[in-house]
Design an enzyme around this catalytic site. Structure first.
Site, PDB file in Angstrom:
ATOM      1  CB  SER A   1      -0.946  -0.004   1.198  1.00  0.00           C
ATOM      2  OG  SER A   1      -0.248  -0.302   2.370  1.00  0.00           O
TER       3      SER A   1
ATOM      4  CG  HIS B   1      -2.675  -0.582  -3.593  1.00  0.00           C
ATOM      5  ND1 HIS B   1      -2.884   0.750  -3.338  1.00  0.00           N
ATOM      6  CD2 HIS B   1      -2.948  -1.230  -2.425  1.00  0.00           C
ATOM      7  CE1 HIS B   1      -3.266   0.896  -2.083  1.00  0.00           C
ATOM      8  NE2 HIS B   1      -3.315  -0.284  -1.513  1.00  0.00           N
TER       9      HIS B   1
ATOM     10  CD  GLU C   1      -2.814   3.482  -6.142  1.00  0.00           C
ATOM     11  OE1 GLU C   1      -3.187   4.650  -6.253  1.00  0.00           O
ATOM     12  OE2 GLU C   1      -2.510   2.986  -5.048  1.00  0.00           O
TER      13      GLU C   1
ATOM     14  CG  ASN D   1      -3.105   3.834   1.016  1.00  0.00           C
ATOM     15  OD1 ASN D   1      -4.253   3.965   1.431  1.00  0.00           O
ATOM     16  ND2 ASN D   1      -2.573   2.652   0.798  1.00  0.00           N
TER      17      ASN D   1
HETATM   18  N1  3HC Z   1     -17.579  -9.954   0.266  1.00  0.00           N
HETATM   19  C1  3HC Z   1     -18.699 -10.006  -0.450  1.00  0.00           C
HETATM   20  N2  3HC Z   1     -19.634  -9.034  -0.408  1.00  0.00           N
HETATM   21  C2  3HC Z   1     -19.418  -8.004   0.433  1.00  0.00           C
HETATM   22  C3  3HC Z   1     -18.274  -7.902   1.236  1.00  0.00           C
HETATM   23  C4  3HC Z   1     -17.312  -8.938   1.123  1.00  0.00           C
HETATM   24  N3  3HC Z   1     -16.162  -8.925   1.816  1.00  0.00           N
HETATM   25  N4  3HC Z   1     -18.333  -6.754   1.955  1.00  0.00           N
HETATM   26  C5  3HC Z   1     -19.489  -6.156   1.605  1.00  0.00           C
HETATM   27  N5  3HC Z   1     -20.137  -6.907   0.698  1.00  0.00           N
HETATM   28  C6  3HC Z   1     -21.355  -6.601  -0.013  1.00  0.00           C
HETATM   29  C7  3HC Z   1     -22.604  -6.724   0.782  1.00  0.00           C
HETATM   30  O1  3HC Z   1     -23.090  -8.038   0.726  1.00  0.00           O
HETATM   31  C8  3HC Z   1     -23.532  -5.727   0.077  1.00  0.00           C
HETATM   32  O2  3HC Z   1     -24.050  -6.188  -1.151  1.00  0.00           O
HETATM   33  P1  3HC Z   1     -25.413  -5.570  -1.796  1.00  0.00           P
HETATM   34  O3  3HC Z   1     -25.173  -4.099  -1.956  1.00  0.00           O
HETATM   35  O4  3HC Z   1     -25.551  -6.270  -3.103  1.00  0.00           O
HETATM   36  O5  3HC Z   1     -26.457  -5.883  -0.806  1.00  0.00           O
HETATM   37  C9  3HC Z   1     -22.610  -4.643  -0.254  1.00  0.00           C
HETATM   38  O6  3HC Z   1     -21.313  -5.230  -0.339  1.00  0.00           O
HETATM   39  C10 3HC Z   1     -22.678  -3.586   0.773  1.00  0.00           C
HETATM   40  O7  3HC Z   1     -22.363  -4.144   2.020  1.00  0.00           O
HETATM   41  P2  3HC Z   1     -22.939  -3.640   3.428  1.00  0.00           P
HETATM   42  O8  3HC Z   1     -24.393  -3.282   3.306  1.00  0.00           O
HETATM   43  O9  3HC Z   1     -22.534  -4.590   4.485  1.00  0.00           O
HETATM   44  O10 3HC Z   1     -22.144  -2.372   3.765  1.00  0.00           O
HETATM   45  P3  3HC Z   1     -21.959  -1.091   2.920  1.00  0.00           P
HETATM   46  O11 3HC Z   1     -23.162  -0.702   2.160  1.00  0.00           O
HETATM   47  O12 3HC Z   1     -21.359  -0.112   3.856  1.00  0.00           O
HETATM   48  O13 3HC Z   1     -20.859  -1.483   1.852  1.00  0.00           O
HETATM   49  C11 3HC Z   1     -18.560  -1.310   1.511  1.00  0.00           C
HETATM   50  C12 3HC Z   1     -19.662  -2.005   2.251  1.00  0.00           C
HETATM   51  C13 3HC Z   1     -18.560  -1.715   0.038  1.00  0.00           C
HETATM   52  C14 3HC Z   1     -17.263  -1.789   2.153  1.00  0.00           C
HETATM   53  C15 3HC Z   1     -18.734   0.236   1.571  1.00  0.00           C
HETATM   54  O14 3HC Z   1     -18.973   0.602   2.883  1.00  0.00           O
HETATM   55  C16 3HC Z   1     -17.541   0.996   1.083  1.00  0.00           C
HETATM   56  O15 3HC Z   1     -17.350   1.180  -0.105  1.00  0.00           O
HETATM   57  N6  3HC Z   1     -16.692   1.480   2.029  1.00  0.00           N
HETATM   58  C17 3HC Z   1     -15.459   2.153   1.703  1.00  0.00           C
HETATM   59  C18 3HC Z   1     -14.404   1.142   1.462  1.00  0.00           C
HETATM   60  C19 3HC Z   1     -13.105   1.766   1.057  1.00  0.00           C
HETATM   61  O16 3HC Z   1     -12.948   2.967   0.930  1.00  0.00           O
HETATM   62  N7  3HC Z   1     -12.120   0.921   0.839  1.00  0.00           N
HETATM   63  C20 3HC Z   1     -10.824   1.351   0.456  1.00  0.00           C
HETATM   64  C21 3HC Z   1      -9.995   1.431   1.674  1.00  0.00           C
HETATM   65  S1  3HC Z   1      -8.358   1.975   1.278  1.00  0.00           S
HETATM   66  C22 3HC Z   1      -7.545   0.581   0.858  1.00  0.00           C
HETATM   67  O17 3HC Z   1      -8.082  -0.504   0.834  1.00  0.00           O
HETATM   68  C23 3HC Z   1      -6.116   0.732   0.523  1.00  0.00           C
HETATM   69  C24 3HC Z   1      -5.256   0.043   1.562  1.00  0.00           C
HETATM   70  O18 3HC Z   1      -3.928   0.041   1.059  1.00  0.00           O
HETATM   71  C25 3HC Z   1      -5.309   0.667   2.922  1.00  0.00           C
END
Ligand code: 3HC
Length: 287
Positions: A124, A145, A157, A195
Protein backbone atom coordinates in the site's frame (compact mmCIF):
# COMPACT_ATOMS: atom_id res chain seq x y z
CA UNK A 1 9.54 -10.93 -20.94
CA UNK A 2 6.29 -11.77 -19.08
CA UNK A 3 3.41 -13.76 -20.55
CA UNK A 4 0.37 -12.15 -22.13
CA UNK A 5 -3.03 -12.55 -20.50
CA UNK A 6 -4.02 -15.36 -22.89
CA UNK A 7 -1.30 -17.54 -21.37
CA UNK A 8 -2.22 -16.89 -17.76
CA UNK A 9 -3.86 -19.92 -16.13
CA UNK A 10 -2.58 -20.16 -12.58
CA UNK A 11 -2.33 -17.31 -10.13
CA UNK A 12 -0.25 -17.41 -6.96
CA UNK A 13 -1.03 -15.30 -3.93
CA UNK A 14 1.49 -14.87 -1.13
CA UNK A 15 -0.32 -14.08 2.11
CA UNK A 16 -3.78 -15.33 3.11
CA UNK A 17 -4.80 -12.36 5.24
CA UNK A 18 -7.61 -9.94 4.42
CA UNK A 19 -6.05 -8.73 1.19
CA UNK A 20 -4.39 -11.98 0.07
CA UNK A 21 -7.53 -14.07 0.59
CA UNK A 22 -9.58 -11.41 -1.19
CA UNK A 23 -7.21 -11.46 -4.17
CA UNK A 24 -7.25 -15.27 -4.26
CA UNK A 25 -11.06 -15.15 -4.19
CA UNK A 26 -11.50 -12.67 -7.05
CA UNK A 27 -8.96 -14.54 -9.18
CA UNK A 28 -10.82 -17.83 -8.61
CA UNK A 29 -14.15 -16.09 -9.28
CA UNK A 30 -12.72 -14.98 -12.63
CA UNK A 31 -11.94 -18.62 -13.47
CA UNK A 32 -8.22 -18.83 -12.64
CA UNK A 33 -6.67 -21.69 -10.73
CA UNK A 34 -5.20 -20.18 -7.60
CA UNK A 35 -2.51 -21.23 -5.13
CA UNK A 36 -2.76 -19.26 -1.89
CA UNK A 37 0.29 -19.48 0.33
CA UNK A 38 0.92 -18.35 3.88
CA UNK A 39 3.65 -19.26 6.35
CA UNK A 40 1.39 -21.26 8.71
CA UNK A 41 -1.48 -23.63 8.00
CA UNK A 42 -3.68 -21.73 10.49
CA UNK A 43 -3.29 -18.56 8.40
CA UNK A 44 -4.18 -20.48 5.24
CA UNK A 45 -7.26 -21.96 6.97
CA UNK A 46 -8.34 -18.56 8.17
CA UNK A 47 -7.93 -17.22 4.60
CA UNK A 48 -10.32 -19.93 3.38
CA UNK A 49 -12.82 -18.96 6.11
CA UNK A 50 -12.72 -15.34 4.97
CA UNK A 51 -13.31 -16.44 1.37
CA UNK A 52 -16.23 -18.67 2.37
CA UNK A 53 -17.85 -15.85 4.35
CA UNK A 54 -17.52 -13.51 1.42
CA UNK A 55 -18.86 -16.07 -1.08
CA UNK A 56 -21.80 -16.72 1.28
CA UNK A 57 -22.64 -13.03 1.06
CA UNK A 58 -22.68 -13.30 -2.75
CA UNK A 59 -24.88 -16.43 -2.49
CA UNK A 60 -27.27 -14.72 -0.09
CA UNK A 61 -27.87 -11.94 -2.57
CA UNK A 62 -28.10 -14.35 -5.53
CA UNK A 63 -24.97 -13.09 -7.31
CA UNK A 64 -23.74 -16.70 -7.40
CA UNK A 65 -25.36 -20.02 -6.49
CA UNK A 66 -24.13 -22.79 -4.19
CA UNK A 67 -22.61 -24.76 -7.09
CA UNK A 68 -20.63 -21.73 -8.26
CA UNK A 69 -19.45 -21.16 -4.70
CA UNK A 70 -18.20 -24.75 -4.54
CA UNK A 71 -16.49 -24.44 -7.95
CA UNK A 72 -14.73 -21.21 -6.90
CA UNK A 73 -13.48 -22.81 -3.69
CA UNK A 74 -12.35 -25.85 -5.67
CA UNK A 75 -10.14 -23.67 -7.85
CA UNK A 76 -8.17 -22.46 -4.81
CA UNK A 77 -5.51 -24.61 -3.21
CA UNK A 78 -3.75 -23.62 -0.01
CA UNK A 79 -0.13 -24.21 0.87
CA UNK A 80 2.63 -23.16 3.23
CA UNK A 81 5.39 -23.88 0.67
CA UNK A 82 6.43 -21.04 -1.61
CA UNK A 83 7.80 -23.66 -4.02
CA UNK A 84 4.17 -24.70 -4.73
CA UNK A 85 3.85 -21.45 -6.69
CA UNK A 86 6.31 -22.79 -9.29
CA UNK A 87 3.73 -23.22 -12.05
CA UNK A 88 2.06 -19.81 -11.56
CA UNK A 89 1.88 -17.29 -14.41
CA UNK A 90 1.11 -14.32 -12.17
CA UNK A 91 2.00 -14.01 -8.48
CA UNK A 92 0.58 -11.30 -6.25
CA UNK A 93 2.39 -10.77 -2.98
CA UNK A 94 0.17 -9.56 -0.14
CA UNK A 95 2.32 -10.29 2.91
CA UNK A 96 3.37 -8.01 5.77
CA UNK A 97 4.14 -4.38 4.95
CA UNK A 98 7.81 -4.81 5.87
CA UNK A 99 10.46 -4.13 3.26
CA UNK A 100 12.75 -6.95 4.47
CA UNK A 101 9.91 -9.45 4.39
CA UNK A 102 8.83 -8.45 0.90
CA UNK A 103 12.35 -8.44 -0.51
CA UNK A 104 13.01 -11.88 0.90
CA UNK A 105 9.73 -13.21 -0.59
CA UNK A 106 10.63 -11.75 -4.00
CA UNK A 107 14.09 -13.31 -3.84
CA UNK A 108 12.55 -16.72 -3.13
CA UNK A 109 9.87 -16.18 -5.77
CA UNK A 110 12.44 -15.38 -8.44
CA UNK A 111 13.99 -18.80 -7.82
CA UNK A 112 10.64 -20.60 -7.56
CA UNK A 113 8.79 -19.41 -10.70
CA UNK A 114 9.80 -19.37 -14.36
CA UNK A 115 11.17 -16.31 -16.16
CA UNK A 116 7.85 -15.30 -17.71
CA UNK A 117 5.86 -15.06 -14.49
CA UNK A 118 4.64 -11.57 -13.54
CA UNK A 119 5.64 -10.64 -9.98
CA UNK A 120 3.25 -8.15 -8.44
CA UNK A 121 3.08 -6.66 -4.98
CA UNK A 122 -0.05 -5.43 -3.24
CA UNK A 123 1.98 -3.04 -1.10
CA UNK A 124 0.00 0.00 0.00
CA UNK A 125 2.89 2.40 0.55
CA UNK A 126 6.29 0.74 0.12
CA UNK A 127 8.43 1.47 -2.93
CA UNK A 128 8.01 -0.96 -5.84
CA UNK A 129 11.50 -0.04 -7.03
CA UNK A 130 13.07 -0.91 -3.67
CA UNK A 131 11.19 -4.22 -3.44
CA UNK A 132 12.25 -5.08 -7.02
CA UNK A 133 15.88 -4.16 -6.35
CA UNK A 134 16.23 -7.39 -4.33
CA UNK A 135 16.02 -9.51 -7.50
CA UNK A 136 17.70 -9.65 -10.92
CA UNK A 137 14.55 -9.55 -13.07
CA UNK A 138 13.35 -6.17 -11.77
CA UNK A 139 11.50 -5.43 -15.01
CA UNK A 140 8.74 -7.92 -14.21
CA UNK A 141 7.86 -6.35 -10.85
CA UNK A 142 4.86 -4.01 -10.62
CA UNK A 143 2.46 -2.76 -7.96
CA UNK A 144 -1.04 -4.29 -8.09
CA UNK A 145 -2.75 -2.51 -5.25
CA UNK A 146 -6.22 -3.85 -4.48
CA UNK A 147 -8.68 -2.03 -2.22
CA UNK A 148 -10.35 -3.50 0.86
CA UNK A 149 -12.75 -5.35 0.72
CA UNK A 150 -11.23 -6.80 -2.44
CA UNK A 151 -14.33 -8.78 -3.52
CA UNK A 152 -16.49 -5.63 -3.75
CA UNK A 153 -14.14 -2.74 -4.43
CA UNK A 154 -13.89 -2.01 -8.13
CA UNK A 155 -10.60 -0.12 -8.23
CA UNK A 156 -7.07 -1.48 -8.56
CA UNK A 157 -4.03 0.77 -8.60
CA UNK A 158 -1.22 -0.27 -10.93
CA UNK A 159 2.16 1.09 -9.86
CA UNK A 160 5.10 1.52 -12.18
CA UNK A 161 8.50 0.98 -10.58
CA UNK A 162 11.66 2.50 -11.98
CA UNK A 163 12.46 -0.71 -13.87
CA UNK A 164 8.93 -2.08 -14.56
CA UNK A 165 8.63 -3.05 -18.23
CA UNK A 166 5.71 -1.94 -20.38
CA UNK A 167 4.84 -5.64 -20.93
CA UNK A 168 4.58 -6.18 -17.17
CA UNK A 169 2.40 -3.08 -16.76
CA UNK A 170 0.18 -4.13 -19.68
CA UNK A 171 -0.31 -7.57 -18.18
CA UNK A 172 -1.07 -6.06 -14.76
CA UNK A 173 -3.81 -3.86 -16.26
CA UNK A 174 -5.21 -6.70 -18.39
CA UNK A 175 -5.20 -9.16 -15.49
CA UNK A 176 -6.92 -6.74 -13.08
CA UNK A 177 -9.52 -5.90 -15.73
CA UNK A 178 -10.11 -9.61 -16.28
CA UNK A 179 -10.94 -9.84 -12.57
CA UNK A 180 -13.70 -7.31 -13.24
CA UNK A 181 -11.75 -4.38 -11.83
CA UNK A 182 -11.06 -0.92 -13.19
CA UNK A 183 -7.46 0.25 -13.04
CA UNK A 184 -5.55 3.48 -12.78
CA UNK A 185 -1.84 3.96 -12.87
CA UNK A 186 0.50 5.64 -10.43
CA UNK A 187 4.18 6.38 -10.51
CA UNK A 188 6.23 4.78 -7.73
CA UNK A 189 5.92 7.65 -5.25
CA UNK A 190 5.02 7.24 -1.55
CA UNK A 191 1.39 6.18 -1.05
CA UNK A 192 0.78 6.18 -4.83
CA UNK A 193 -2.56 7.88 -5.56
CA UNK A 194 -4.97 6.24 -3.12
CA UNK A 195 -3.13 6.20 0.19
CA UNK A 196 -1.26 9.44 -0.40
CA UNK A 197 -4.62 11.19 -0.39
CA UNK A 198 -6.62 8.86 1.85
CA UNK A 199 -4.23 8.68 4.84
CA UNK A 200 -4.06 12.44 5.54
CA UNK A 201 -7.87 12.52 5.24
CA UNK A 202 -8.19 9.76 7.85
CA UNK A 203 -5.60 11.37 10.13
CA UNK A 204 -7.35 14.73 9.88
CA UNK A 205 -10.64 13.04 10.85
CA UNK A 206 -8.94 11.53 13.90
CA UNK A 207 -7.35 14.86 14.87
CA UNK A 208 -10.69 16.65 14.46
CA UNK A 209 -12.24 14.13 16.86
CA UNK A 210 -9.31 14.33 19.31
CA UNK A 211 -9.40 18.14 19.27
CA UNK A 212 -13.15 18.18 20.00
CA UNK A 213 -14.36 19.58 16.69
CA UNK A 214 -17.33 17.18 16.77
CA UNK A 215 -18.33 13.76 18.03
CA UNK A 216 -16.96 10.81 16.08
CA UNK A 217 -20.46 10.09 14.78
CA UNK A 218 -20.87 13.67 13.57
CA UNK A 219 -17.46 13.67 11.91
CA UNK A 220 -18.39 10.49 10.03
CA UNK A 221 -21.89 11.71 9.21
CA UNK A 222 -20.55 15.08 8.11
CA UNK A 223 -18.16 13.48 5.66
CA UNK A 224 -20.63 10.82 4.47
CA UNK A 225 -23.53 13.18 3.84
CA UNK A 226 -21.45 16.24 3.17
CA UNK A 227 -19.12 14.72 0.60
CA UNK A 228 -20.98 11.56 -0.46
CA UNK A 229 -18.35 9.02 0.56
CA UNK A 230 -19.61 5.59 1.74
CA UNK A 231 -17.80 5.78 5.09
CA UNK A 232 -16.51 8.68 7.17
CA UNK A 233 -12.83 8.73 8.21
CA UNK A 234 -13.19 7.08 11.63
CA UNK A 235 -15.41 4.25 10.40
CA UNK A 236 -13.14 3.73 7.41
CA UNK A 237 -10.04 3.65 9.64
CA UNK A 238 -11.70 0.95 11.75
CA UNK A 239 -12.59 -0.94 8.57
CA UNK A 240 -9.04 -0.83 7.19
CA UNK A 241 -7.43 -1.56 10.60
CA UNK A 242 -5.82 1.12 12.74
CA UNK A 243 -2.45 -0.66 12.74
CA UNK A 244 -2.44 -0.61 8.95
CA UNK A 245 -3.40 3.09 8.89
CA UNK A 246 -0.64 3.90 11.38
CA UNK A 247 1.98 1.93 9.49
CA UNK A 248 1.02 3.53 6.18
CA UNK A 249 0.99 7.00 7.78
CA UNK A 250 4.43 6.43 9.30
CA UNK A 251 5.89 5.45 5.93
CA UNK A 252 4.36 8.55 4.32
CA UNK A 253 5.59 10.73 7.19
CA UNK A 254 9.11 9.37 6.82
CA UNK A 255 9.15 9.94 3.07
CA UNK A 256 7.08 13.11 2.70
CA UNK A 257 7.58 15.00 5.96
CA UNK A 258 5.39 16.60 8.57
CA UNK A 259 2.23 17.07 6.59
CA UNK A 260 1.90 13.27 6.88
CA UNK A 261 2.48 13.00 10.63
CA UNK A 262 0.12 10.36 12.09
CA UNK A 263 -2.48 11.65 14.55
CA UNK A 264 -1.48 11.16 18.19
CA UNK A 265 -4.75 9.37 18.98
CA UNK A 266 -4.16 6.87 16.19
CA UNK A 267 -0.89 5.85 17.84
CA UNK A 268 -2.50 5.67 21.28
CA UNK A 269 -5.28 3.40 20.01
CA UNK A 270 -2.82 1.07 18.30
CA UNK A 271 -0.67 0.94 21.46
CA UNK A 272 -3.79 -0.02 23.41
CA UNK A 273 -4.49 -2.88 21.00
CA UNK A 274 -7.71 -1.30 19.72
CA UNK A 275 -7.20 -1.91 16.01
CA UNK A 276 -10.76 -1.43 14.75
CA UNK A 277 -13.33 -3.97 13.60
CA UNK A 278 -10.90 -6.89 13.71
CA UNK A 279 -10.29 -6.54 17.46
CA UNK A 280 -13.87 -5.54 18.31
CA UNK A 281 -12.92 -1.96 19.13
CA UNK A 282 -11.34 0.98 17.38
CA UNK A 283 -13.07 4.32 17.34
CA UNK A 284 -16.32 2.34 17.60
CA UNK A 285 -17.22 -0.96 19.23
CA UNK A 286 -18.17 -4.03 17.19
CA UNK A 287 -19.84 -7.36 18.04
N1 3HC B 1 -17.58 -9.95 0.27
C1 3HC B 1 -18.70 -10.01 -0.45
N2 3HC B 1 -19.63 -9.03 -0.41
C2 3HC B 1 -19.42 -8.00 0.43
C3 3HC B 1 -18.27 -7.90 1.24
C4 3HC B 1 -17.31 -8.94 1.12
N3 3HC B 1 -16.16 -8.93 1.82
N4 3HC B 1 -18.33 -6.75 1.95
C5 3HC B 1 -19.49 -6.16 1.60
N5 3HC B 1 -20.14 -6.91 0.70
C6 3HC B 1 -21.35 -6.60 -0.01
C7 3HC B 1 -22.60 -6.72 0.78
O1 3HC B 1 -23.09 -8.04 0.73
C8 3HC B 1 -23.53 -5.73 0.08
O2 3HC B 1 -24.05 -6.19 -1.15
P1 3HC B 1 -25.41 -5.57 -1.80
O3 3HC B 1 -25.17 -4.10 -1.96
O4 3HC B 1 -25.55 -6.27 -3.10
O5 3HC B 1 -26.46 -5.88 -0.81
C9 3HC B 1 -22.61 -4.64 -0.25
O6 3HC B 1 -21.31 -5.23 -0.34
C10 3HC B 1 -22.68 -3.59 0.77
O7 3HC B 1 -22.36 -4.14 2.02
P2 3HC B 1 -22.94 -3.64 3.43
O8 3HC B 1 -24.39 -3.28 3.31
O9 3HC B 1 -22.53 -4.59 4.49
O10 3HC B 1 -22.14 -2.37 3.76
P3 3HC B 1 -21.96 -1.09 2.92
O11 3HC B 1 -23.16 -0.70 2.16
O12 3HC B 1 -21.36 -0.11 3.86
O13 3HC B 1 -20.86 -1.48 1.85
C11 3HC B 1 -18.56 -1.31 1.51
C12 3HC B 1 -19.66 -2.01 2.25
C13 3HC B 1 -18.56 -1.72 0.04
C14 3HC B 1 -17.26 -1.79 2.15
C15 3HC B 1 -18.73 0.24 1.57
O14 3HC B 1 -18.97 0.60 2.88
C16 3HC B 1 -17.54 1.00 1.08
O15 3HC B 1 -17.35 1.18 -0.10
N6 3HC B 1 -16.69 1.48 2.03
C17 3HC B 1 -15.46 2.15 1.70
C18 3HC B 1 -14.40 1.14 1.46
C19 3HC B 1 -13.10 1.77 1.06
O16 3HC B 1 -12.95 2.97 0.93
N7 3HC B 1 -12.12 0.92 0.84
C20 3HC B 1 -10.82 1.35 0.46
C21 3HC B 1 -9.99 1.43 1.67
S1 3HC B 1 -8.36 1.98 1.28
C22 3HC B 1 -7.55 0.58 0.86
O17 3HC B 1 -8.08 -0.50 0.83
C23 3HC B 1 -6.12 0.73 0.52
C24 3HC B 1 -5.26 0.04 1.56
O18 3HC B 1 -3.93 0.04 1.06
C25 3HC B 1 -5.31 0.67 2.92
Amino acid sequence: MVRTLDDVERVGVVGAGTMGSGIAQVAAQAGYDVTMRDIEQDFVDSGFETIEDSLDRFVSRDSIDADEKAAILDRISGTTALSDLADCDVVVEAALEEMDVKQSIFTDLEDAVDDECLLATNTSTLSITTIASAIDSEERVVGLHFMNPVPVMEGVEIVEGEKSSSEALDLAHAFAEDLGKTTWESDDKPGFVANRILMPWINEGIRAFDEGVATKEDIDTGMELGTNVPMGPLTLADHIGLDICLHASETLHEELGDRYKPAYLLKRKVDAGDLGKKTGEGFYEYD
